[in-house]
Every structure is written in C-alpha cells, then in structure tokens.
Design an enzyme around this catalytic site. Structure first.
Site, mmCIF file in Angstrom:
data_model
loop_
_atom_site.group_PDB
_atom_site.id
_atom_site.type_symbol
_atom_site.label_atom_id
_atom_site.label_comp_id
_atom_site.label_asym_id
_atom_site.label_seq_id
_atom_site.Cartn_x
_atom_site.Cartn_y
_atom_site.Cartn_z
ATOM 1 N N HIS A 22 -5.021 -7.492 -0.485
ATOM 2 C CA HIS A 22 -4.270 -6.259 -0.293
ATOM 3 C C HIS A 22 -3.384 -6.292 0.955
ATOM 4 C CE1 HIS A 22 -3.484 -2.118 -1.291
ATOM 5 N NE2 HIS A 22 -3.650 -1.786 -0.030
ATOM 6 N N ASP A 25 0.843 -1.201 0.000
ATOM 7 C CA ASP A 25 0.000 0.000 0.000
ATOM 8 C C ASP A 25 0.886 1.262 0.000
ATOM 9 O OD1 ASP A 25 -3.134 0.669 0.476
ATOM 10 O OD2 ASP A 25 -1.918 2.067 1.647
ATOM 11 N N TYR A 40 -3.299 11.148 2.001
ATOM 12 C CA TYR A 40 -3.943 11.111 0.680
ATOM 13 C C TYR A 40 -3.887 12.475 0.000
ATOM 14 C CZ TYR A 40 -5.307 6.364 1.461
ATOM 15 O OH TYR A 40 -5.237 5.028 1.662
#
Ligand SMILES: *[C@@H]1O[C@H](CO)[C@@H](O)[C@H](O)[C@H]1NC(C)=O
Ligand SMILES: *[C@@H]1O[C@H](CO)[C@@H](O)[C@H](O)[C@H]1NC(C)=O
Length: 452
Positions: free
Chosen positions: A431, A228, A375
């Site tokens: 993931h 990630d 983000y």
C-alpha cells in the site's frame, strides 16, 4: 399464454433496461466552489495569499512533553502482554511496541531528523481560510531539459514522509527528457496543514484546494501522483478539472460508484472472465476470503468515519497508542503474511527512524483527530460533493502493487477511468509503494509522465 404472462414477459426486459440505465448512469462534471473552510470569525476578511517559507522546528516544550509521556508509558507496566504466538493477529504486538518505544525515547534523534526533512524547502500559504503546508522542490535548471510541475499527494496513515526518498528520483531523474518541479502538500488536517473548522471538506473539496494551490504557484496545468486518499484526490482532480490535469499516476485507482462496485464484484467472483491471471493471483482465491480479509482490516475505517473525535482523544494523549494505531497499518497493508510475525515485518521494508518520522508528523502537530475526520467527509455519501458517477478522460497510469490490501482489476475501474494508458500490477511493494520501493515507483512514474 395468458395476459398476465405476457405482461410479465414484457416487464422483464423493461426492468433490466431500467436497472442497466441506473447502474451505468453518468453525471456531468460538477462545479466546485472555491469554498471557505476556516473559522467563522475570520470569514470575509481578505485573505493573505502570500507564500511563506516554513521550517520544521518543533518547540522544546513539545519534545520534552513527548519524552516525559513516553518514559511514563514505558515505565508504567500498563502495556498488556500479547497472547502467545499471535504475532500481530490481535493488533500491534505490545512486546514489539516496547521496542519501538525504547528506540523512540533513547535512540531516535528528532533534531537530526528535522534537519533531514528541512533539506528540501517547505512553505505555507492560506487557501480557503486554511494554512496549507507544502514542500516545493525545484530542480536546478539544466540546458535542454524542460521542467514540468508534479503535485504529489499522500494518504492515511501516511504523510509527506512517504515521499522523501522519491524526491531526488523525480525532480532530476537520470536519462530523462524532463525534470519535475515537485509540490508535496500535507492534506488539510494532516501534519502541518490546518484542518477545516466545519464539516464537508471531503476529497473533491480537497482537490479544489490543491487546484488553487497549483494556480497560485503559477501552474495552470500539471501532473499528479498519489496513493491512498492521495489517489482518490488525484482521481477527483482529474474528474473535476480535466483541463488542468495533464496526466496522473495512481497507486489506488478505484471506481466507487454502483457500477464500479458491481464490476469489482464480478471481477473477483468470475475471475477467468473479468480478471487477468496477474490481477487474480495477487488477490485472495475466493470472494469470501477477500471479504473476510477486508472486514478484519477495515475496523479503523468504520470508527474513523463515524466517531473520529472520540478515537482522537486517546491518540492525542498517548504516544505509544498513536504509534501502535498508525504503524500497525504498515504491516498487513504491506504484506498480509506478516500478521503472523511478532514484529509485524515492519522493519522488512522500512527503517525504524522513518516509521517514527511519520508518527512524529502526527504527534508534534497534534493532528490525528483532524486527519481521521477525512473518513467522515470522504466516505459518508451524503457529505460533500460526489463524483463517483463522473468518468475522467485524463491519461492515467494505474500502478497497483501486489502486497496492497486488494488488487483492483482493470475491468473494475474502466468505467471511471476511460483513458488508462497503463495498468500494471507490480509484483512487490504494498500500500505504501513510494515509501517501500521508491526506485521502482519513481522510474515508472517518470517513464509514464515523459511519454505524455
Ligand atoms: C528553532 O527555534 C528555536 C527557538 O525559536 C531557535 O532558537 C532555533 O535557532 C531554531 N532552529 C532552527 C534550525 O531554525
Ligand atoms: C510477503 O512475504 C512473503 C514471506 O516473506 C514473501 O514470500 C512474499 O513475496 C511477500 N509478498 C510481497 C507482496 O512482497
């Protein structure tokens, strides 16, 4: 042929050459400053560079407050019942959320979990004005077995919790010519690491912080493993500091420049030309389905990239809200078919306690807002330094997992990673590979690093 036609015929190849040049343009490796991210009031003061032992020991006040909130939320009848037969289709199923909450309130024993987490030593040190927390696991010296340093980087919505099961498998692997000294930090703004006081701390800047951390620990050269955001920081470390990174194992090798996007589009559209059968098999059959799936699964990303502080308010005040927001991702990101289940398939691969450990790392540190700001810093192209157009020649093991959101074909990343020693799509795991199938990921990583 008229003059106009001739000119057009001449302009077409020039246009194509120009576009090709623009798409495949390569930037030089940027210089990244050892920047300061702490509060202005402390800037310029000499930094305490000591490495301080740290123990997770959350105060009774924080735990009492959590329990009172949980009890209040569970008793309040404010959870809205889910629609009939939708499973996780509209988001976290509130019937299952009640079960999670009841377990958290009555069965989950934080003090016991804390003891487990403290089994491997923790430290903090100041870098660029931020308190950087990390676990540091040194293998016991064994005759004839050399020890190599390995930095391990988590992502969102994960934490150091994702890697706890892998620690013994990596630090002293069975039948291995090397042992690995593990350095497992919390990303700045995540868990026990403090967040930046001003904008701009993106992934390249985090790579700089971790390079400084490794330097401080005496490791000029080291190996890296990540998933990630941790995979993106791994890629940035290899890109900006190719002389320091000896090899990298990544669960999410991504090429984010224009060329990478075009390659990815080609690979997912004309699969028989640009993707192997195994790469194609684990993605949606058509580009349209892939796109629609990504839109459905990426709403969080848009909100976190644009209004992180707004969403952070509610998540910092409601433990059930935080659990739903974080744990929902452990369903579809692990297996997209589990969206139809009332429990999201969450307990297929994970234990309830370890899932809650991960939520607790965010809750007890109150770090969800600073965490989701990554983000904004990492996705908005004009924020921070961008190395999308800088390739890296560091040896990479790109280890994709079939249950992940998307399996990126090797063709789509080979412009960014010019020295992929291994590319594999593991049939199983998603993931959170290291958290789901630690034995497989650890064995793969050890055999890769040992081969270098
Ligand atoms: C945690 O902190 C409390 C209060 O400061 C202290 O009494 C306790 O001994 C600590 N526990 C551990 C395991 O260090
Ligand atoms: C997802 O779950 C389905 C049904 O349980 C299973 O058949 C499939 O193999 C799983 N996929 C992965 C990647 O684990």
């Amino acid at each position: 042929m008229g003059i106009i036609t001739k000119i057009i015929l001449l302009l077409i190849p020039i246009g194509i050459a120009y576009l090709y040049f623009q798409v495949t343009k390569i930037d030089p490796i940027p210089h990244v400053e050892d920047a300061y991210w702490g509060p202005k009031s402390e800037q310029g003061k000499s930094e305490d560079v000591s490495i301080r032992p740290f123990k997770i020991n959350i105060s009774k006040e924080i735990l009492d407050d959590l329990n009172a909130r949980l009890k209040n939320e569970l008793d309040s009848n404010r959870l809205v019942p889910p629609l009939e037969n939708v499973g996780f289709g509209y988001g976290f199923n509130s019937n299952f959320l009640k079960k999670v909450g009841n377990h958290w309130l009555s069965k989950y024993d934080w003090r016991a979990r804390e003891k487990l987490l403290n089994k491997y030593p923790h430290f903090k040190t100041k870098i660029g004005g931020l308190d950087i927390h990390f676990q540091h696991v040194k293998p016991k010296a064994k005759n004839g077995i050399e020890t190599r340093p390995l930095l391990i980087l988590h992502g969102y919505p994960g934490s150091i919790i994702e890697y706890q099961k892998m620690i013994p498998l990596l630090s002293e692997p069975k039948n291995s010519k090397y042992n690995y000294e593990l350095i497992i930090p919390s990303l700045p703004g995540y868990g026990f690491s403090s967040g930046a006081a001003r904008p701009g701390l993106g992934t390249v800047e985090m790579a700089n912080i971790f390079k400084r951390l490794m330097d401080r620990l005496g490791h000029k050269k080291f190996y890296v493993l990540g998933g990630d955001w941790g995979a993106i920081i791994t890629s940035d470390l290899a890109t900006v500091y190719p002389d320091n990174v000896l090899g990298a194992h990544s669960a999410n090798c991504l090429s984010w420049g224009l060329e990478g996007h075009i390659r990815n589009f080609l690979a997912l559209t004309f699969r028989s030309f640009f993707a192997s059968p195994e790469e194609a098999e684990h993605n949606w059959p058509t580009w349209g389905e892939t796109f629609s799936f990504m839109v459905k699964e990426s709403g969080y990303l848009h909100i976190q990239a644009t209004k992180p502080d707004t969403v952070g308010v509610a998540l910092s005040h409601s433990p059930l809200g935080l659990a739903a927001y974080l744990l929902e991702k452990f369903s579809t990101w692990t297996n997209r078919t589990w969206i139809d289940r009332d429990d999201g398939g969450l307990l297929e691969n994970f234990g309830m306690d370890e899932l809650l450990d991960n939520v607790m790392v965010y809750w007890v540190t109150g770090s969800i807002t600073t965490a989701v700001r990554l983000y904004s810093e990492g996705l908005i192209p004009w924020s921070g330094i961008n190395v999308d157009r800088v390739p890296t020649n560091v040896p990479f093991d790109c280890h994709a997992l079939s249950g992940d959101l998307i399996v990126v074909p090797k063709f789509a990343i080979s412009n960014k990673f010019t020295n992929i020693k291994r590319y594999k799509v593991n049939a199983g795991g998603g993931h959170f590979g290291a958290f789901e199938i630690p034995n497989i990921i650890a064995a793969d990583a050890v055999s890769f690093f040992n081969s270098l």
